[in-house]
Scaffold this motif. Structure first.
Motif, PDB file in Angstrom:
ATOM      1  N   HIS A 158       1.639  -4.184   9.245  1.00 26.69           N
ATOM      2  CA  HIS A 158       0.506  -3.287   9.700  1.00 26.69           C
ATOM      3  C   HIS A 158      -0.374  -4.214  10.680  1.00 26.69           C
ATOM      4  O   HIS A 158      -0.484  -5.232  10.358  1.00 26.69           O
ATOM      5  N   GLY A 163      -3.560  -4.691   2.191  1.00 23.06           N
ATOM      6  CA  GLY A 163      -2.683  -4.116   3.067  1.00 23.06           C
ATOM      7  C   GLY A 163      -1.421  -5.527   3.296  1.00 23.06           C
ATOM      8  O   GLY A 163      -1.000  -5.949   2.408  1.00 23.06           O
ATOM      9  N   HIS A 168      -6.926  -8.567   7.866  1.00 25.60           N
ATOM     10  CA  HIS A 168      -8.457  -8.698   7.869  1.00 25.60           C
ATOM     11  C   HIS A 168      -8.816  -9.801   7.055  1.00 25.60           C
ATOM     12  O   HIS A 168      -9.675 -10.573   7.358  1.00 25.60           O
ATOM     13  N   GLY A 180      -4.636  -3.642  -8.258  1.00 29.33           N
ATOM     14  CA  GLY A 180      -5.350  -2.670  -8.667  1.00 29.33           C
ATOM     15  C   GLY A 180      -6.086  -1.798  -7.964  1.00 29.33           C
ATOM     16  O   GLY A 180      -5.811  -1.946  -6.658  1.00 29.33           O
TER      17      GLY A 180
HETATM   18  C1  LIG Z   1      -5.109   0.731   5.924  1.00 31.20           C
HETATM   19  S1  LIG Z   1      -4.263  -0.199   4.822  1.00 31.20           S
HETATM   20  C2  LIG Z   1      -5.268  -1.795   4.845  1.00 31.20           C
HETATM   21  C3  LIG Z   1      -4.688  -2.785   5.879  1.00 31.20           C
HETATM   22  C4  LIG Z   1      -5.321  -4.184   5.873  1.00 31.20           C
HETATM   23  N1  LIG Z   1      -6.819  -4.173   6.073  1.00 31.20           N
HETATM   24  C5  LIG Z   1      -4.640  -4.962   6.621  1.00 31.20           C
HETATM   25  O1  LIG Z   1      -5.418  -5.941   7.530  1.00 31.20           O
HETATM   26  O2  LIG Z   1      -3.400  -5.105   6.650  1.00 31.20           O
HETATM   27  C6  LIG Z   1      -5.037   0.510   3.394  1.00 31.20           C
HETATM   28  C7  LIG Z   1      -4.283  -0.331   2.151  1.00 31.20           C
HETATM   29  O3  LIG Z   1      -5.354  -0.146   1.295  1.00 31.20           O
HETATM   30  C8  LIG Z   1      -4.718   0.255  -0.059  1.00 31.20           C
HETATM   31  N2  LIG Z   1      -5.357   1.241  -0.884  1.00 31.20           N
HETATM   32  C9  LIG Z   1      -5.676   2.397  -0.614  1.00 31.20           C
HETATM   33  N3  LIG Z   1      -6.742   3.002  -1.391  1.00 31.20           N
HETATM   34  C10 LIG Z   1      -6.762   1.946  -2.299  1.00 31.20           C
HETATM   35  C11 LIG Z   1      -7.503   1.840  -3.666  1.00 31.20           C
HETATM   36  N4  LIG Z   1      -8.196   3.100  -4.223  1.00 31.20           N
HETATM   37  N5  LIG Z   1      -7.464   0.862  -4.201  1.00 31.20           N
HETATM   38  C12 LIG Z   1      -6.729  -0.375  -3.887  1.00 31.20           C
HETATM   39  N6  LIG Z   1      -6.167  -0.113  -2.785  1.00 31.20           N
HETATM   40  C13 LIG Z   1      -5.997   0.903  -1.826  1.00 31.20           C
HETATM   41  C14 LIG Z   1      -3.374   0.664   0.438  1.00 31.20           C
HETATM   42  O4  LIG Z   1      -2.301   0.602  -0.545  1.00 31.20           O
HETATM   43  C15 LIG Z   1      -3.218   0.132   1.855  1.00 31.20           C
HETATM   44  O5  LIG Z   1      -2.396  -1.052   1.427  1.00 31.20           O
END
Ligand SMILES: C[S@@+](CC[C@H](N)C(=O)[O-])C[C@H]1O[C@@H](n2cnc3c(N)ncnc32)[C@H](O)[C@@H]1O
Length: 338
Positions: free
Chosen positions: A28, A53, A57, A96
């Motif tokens: 990602h 992810g 970040h 979680g």
């Molecule tokens: C856009 S990606 C984040 C990428 C991350 N910021 C990076 O730098 O690689 C969104 C992530 O949030 C997780 N996610 C989405 N909704 C979530 C939730 N309610 N609780 C925990 N994780 C969640 C997804 O599984 C995914 O891995």
């Protein structure tokens, strides 16, 4: 990596694992990384990365300042194995749903951050939605370009699978999610198409059924199944409820001076964030001609920018998936200012 947080040595007494920003990770590509680092530039101590992810970040935030530690959360087991690859004792991962932020935080916010003050939670970052990994792996079932199972769960805690939604929900339930989670103009036609094509076998089959349900002109611009897949994904994962609950917890738990930043990718998410932030920023709502305040409302937060930040053109060229990103950041005011 899963389970309660261990309490290792405070991070300032440990050696860093030499983290660097990673902009080319095929898992990602983190979006608006420089803006996120800037958003937390005043924040030391504990930051929660609620959507770890691929960890882009988290890495950037740790690389930008030594006096930070990160509690990283993701509901996806694959993200958990990514976190294992980061050798920095300042990072802890817990799998979680960020809707359970308070319990996932456990005692992490009680640790002393070595600056003479008790720790506390200083920042929370949400980078919403799915990762590129989800979209690119056909077996996760998120892609309308590839053949995969009707799954779409971000993690095993998701209340449904796409197969449940597509093959068992009533036509009216489908219309409702297509309208409310996809703002889909052709919700009725698509829902009727899905119900009459049952059983729908896989993501390719679903994408074809949706495409043939919409009028020909609507097939010419963007992929006709884009909004239907978004709606089903949001329903499968209970995404908007999780966002409301997670935001409420984050804004309640962050200590004064701390910041909350959210990157959203579509208007439904952004509307929830904007409204939630606006309610904390609004102070007295009495009519201006009233000599004394009678509403008793005080501003608890300040916004760092009137409008959401957008990715630069250069970033969109480099990473087209960043195109729709909007970053909003707020800071909690000290009690005396509130
Ligand atoms: C856009 S990606 C984040 C990428 C991350 N910021 C990076 O730098 O690689 C969104 C992530 O949030 C997780 N996610 C989405 N909704 C979530 C939730 N309610 N609780 C925990 N994780 C969640 C997804 O599984 C995914 O891995």
């Amino acid at each position: 990596m899963e389970g309660p947080l261990l309490r290792p040595l405070p991070f300032w007494r440990q050696r860093s694992g030499g983290l660097t920003m990673n902009q080319t990770d095929p898992y990602h590509i983190a979006v608006m990384t420089h803006e996120v680092v800037e958003a937390f530039s005043t924040v030391s101590g504990l930051i929660v990365d609620a959507t770890f992810g691929g960890g882009g970040h988290s890495r950037a935030l740790l690389a930008a300042a030594r006096d930070r530690r990160i509690l990283a959360i993701d509901r996806d087991p694959e993200a958990a194995s990514r976190a294992e690859g980061i050798e920095d004792p300042r990072l802890r991962f817990v799998r979680g749903n960020f809707a359970d932020l308070e319990s996932l935080l456990g005692g992490a916010a009680d640790d002393d951050d070595g600056d003479g003050r008790s720790g506390g939670l200083r920042g929370v970052l949400f980078d919403l939605g799915v990762s590129s990994r989800h979209l690119d792996e056909p077996e996760r079932g998120f892609s309308y370009h590839q053949t995969g199972p009707l799954d779409m769960r971000m993690g095993p805690d998701a209340p449904h699978t796409a197969d449940d939604v597509v093959n068992t929900w009533s036509e009216q339930q489908l219309v409702d999610i297509l309208r409310s989670y996809g703002e889909e103009r052709f919700a009725r036609r698509i829902a009727a198409g899905i119900v009459s094509a049952r059983p729908i076998e896989d993501t390719r089959h679903l994408a074809d059924v949706v495409a043939s349900a919409v009028p020909a002109p609507a097939r010419r611009k963007r992929h006709p199944a884009r909004k239907a897949f978004q709606s089903i994904r949001i329903a499968v994962n209970g995404e908007l409820d999780a966002l409301r609950i997670g935001l409420e917890a984050a804004t309640r738990l962050v200590r004064p001076g701390g910041r909350v930043a959210v990157i959203s990718y579509h208007s439904l998410e952004d509307r929830i964030v904007k409204r939630h932030f606006a309610s904390g920023i609004a102070g007295c709502t009495c009519p201006p001609d009233l000599p004394v305040c009678t509403c008793g409302r005080v501003a608890e937060w300040r916004s760092l920018a009137r409008k959401p930040l957008r990715p630069t053109d250069a970033e969109v060229t480099r990473n087209p998936r960043s195109r729709s990103a909007r970053l909003r950041v707020i800071e909690k005011l000290p009690p005396e200012a509130a």
